[in-house]
Design a protein around this motif. Sequence first.
Motif, short mmCIF file in Angstrom:
data_model
loop_
_atom_site.label_atom_id
_atom_site.label_comp_id
_atom_site.label_asym_id
_atom_site.label_seq_id
_atom_site.Cartn_x
_atom_site.Cartn_y
_atom_site.Cartn_z
N GLN A 69 0.83 -1.19 0.00
CA GLN A 69 0.00 0.00 0.00
C GLN A 69 0.88 1.25 0.00
O GLN A 69 2.00 1.24 0.49
CB GLN A 69 -0.91 0.01 1.24
N ALA A 70 0.37 2.32 -0.57
CA ALA A 70 1.04 3.61 -0.47
C ALA A 70 0.77 4.19 0.91
O ALA A 70 -0.34 4.05 1.44
CB ALA A 70 0.53 4.55 -1.55
N GLU A 71 1.77 4.84 1.50
CA GLU A 71 1.64 5.39 2.85
C GLU A 71 2.09 6.84 2.86
O GLU A 71 3.12 7.18 2.30
CB GLU A 71 2.46 4.58 3.85
N VAL A 72 1.28 7.67 3.51
CA VAL A 72 1.62 9.09 3.69
C VAL A 72 1.41 9.44 5.16
O VAL A 72 0.32 9.24 5.70
CB VAL A 72 0.75 10.00 2.80
N ALA A 73 2.46 9.95 5.80
CA ALA A 73 2.39 10.34 7.21
C ALA A 73 2.73 11.83 7.33
O ALA A 73 3.77 12.28 6.84
CB ALA A 73 3.36 9.52 8.05
N THR A 74 1.84 12.58 7.97
CA THR A 74 2.00 14.03 8.11
C THR A 74 1.95 14.41 9.57
O THR A 74 1.02 14.01 10.28
CB THR A 74 0.90 14.78 7.34
N GLN A 75 2.93 15.20 10.02
CA GLN A 75 2.95 15.72 11.37
C GLN A 75 2.98 17.24 11.32
O GLN A 75 3.83 17.83 10.66
CB GLN A 75 4.17 15.20 12.14
#
Length: 279
Positions: A105-111
């Motif tokens: 899966q594609a993963e995007v993490a934003t903080q």
Amino acid sequence: MPPSLLARCDDGAETAALQRARGSAEARVRRLGEQTKLADLRQEGCLKLRFPRLPQPSIEAVLINTSGGLTGGDRLTQAFHLDAGAALTVTTQACERVYRASGGQAEVATQLSAESGAHLAYLPQETILFEGGVLSRHLDVDLAEGAEALLCEPVILGREAMGETLCEAFLADRWRVRIAGRLVYADALRLGPDIARVTAAAAGLGGARAFASLLLVSPRAEALIGEVREIIGDRGGASLVEGCLVIRLVAEGGFALRKTMVPLLNRLAIAPLPRIWSL
């Protein structure tokens, strides 16, 4: 999730042999006099940041994914911090496209984090989910008391102008927002894998092909809810949660979604909207 799609999402052996995109970007901004300035910047891989020069006190950061889209096994991480009194708008150069996953899966993490008196607007352009696309996103926001934030994540399920329809795809989207360490908003969305059935259901999207989630954390939230509901009309809803204004929008397509989102964001944002958000 169907066995075929589940196998592609969980089988790390297949994705390890293929080239995958990796990108990371971090920035910190601070206030100097009446202006917000870039203090620190780090970027690597396929994710880049650009800061257009604008005649305004706030600063604008434009995210660019040079890989041209996301597919299974791709991973992006991005982080932004606002010092006290700073004002920052984060957006993207274009819509993010999530293509068919051959594995994983594609993963995007934003903080996102902001100190007291800061004004943050996180306004990426639409994410377009294609047939067979698999995306997992996390958005974590930490605000000090007295900081304001406007968050927006729009999604398009296939491009109606291209005659695209989605039957099998998957989207997982998780939000966590904290003020002074206290959790004030938590949201978890899972769509798919039989995305056509889920979105067609009355308790789903009622056949809509585009939707957006918005959140305003601000002392202005309660006073704005009546005006927001007038702008939305029958295309969504708005409510107050822990003093935050929560907004859901649905539309038959991307352009119709923007016709509601743009005037809404113009009303909610402190700084002018990025020019690329123009209709």
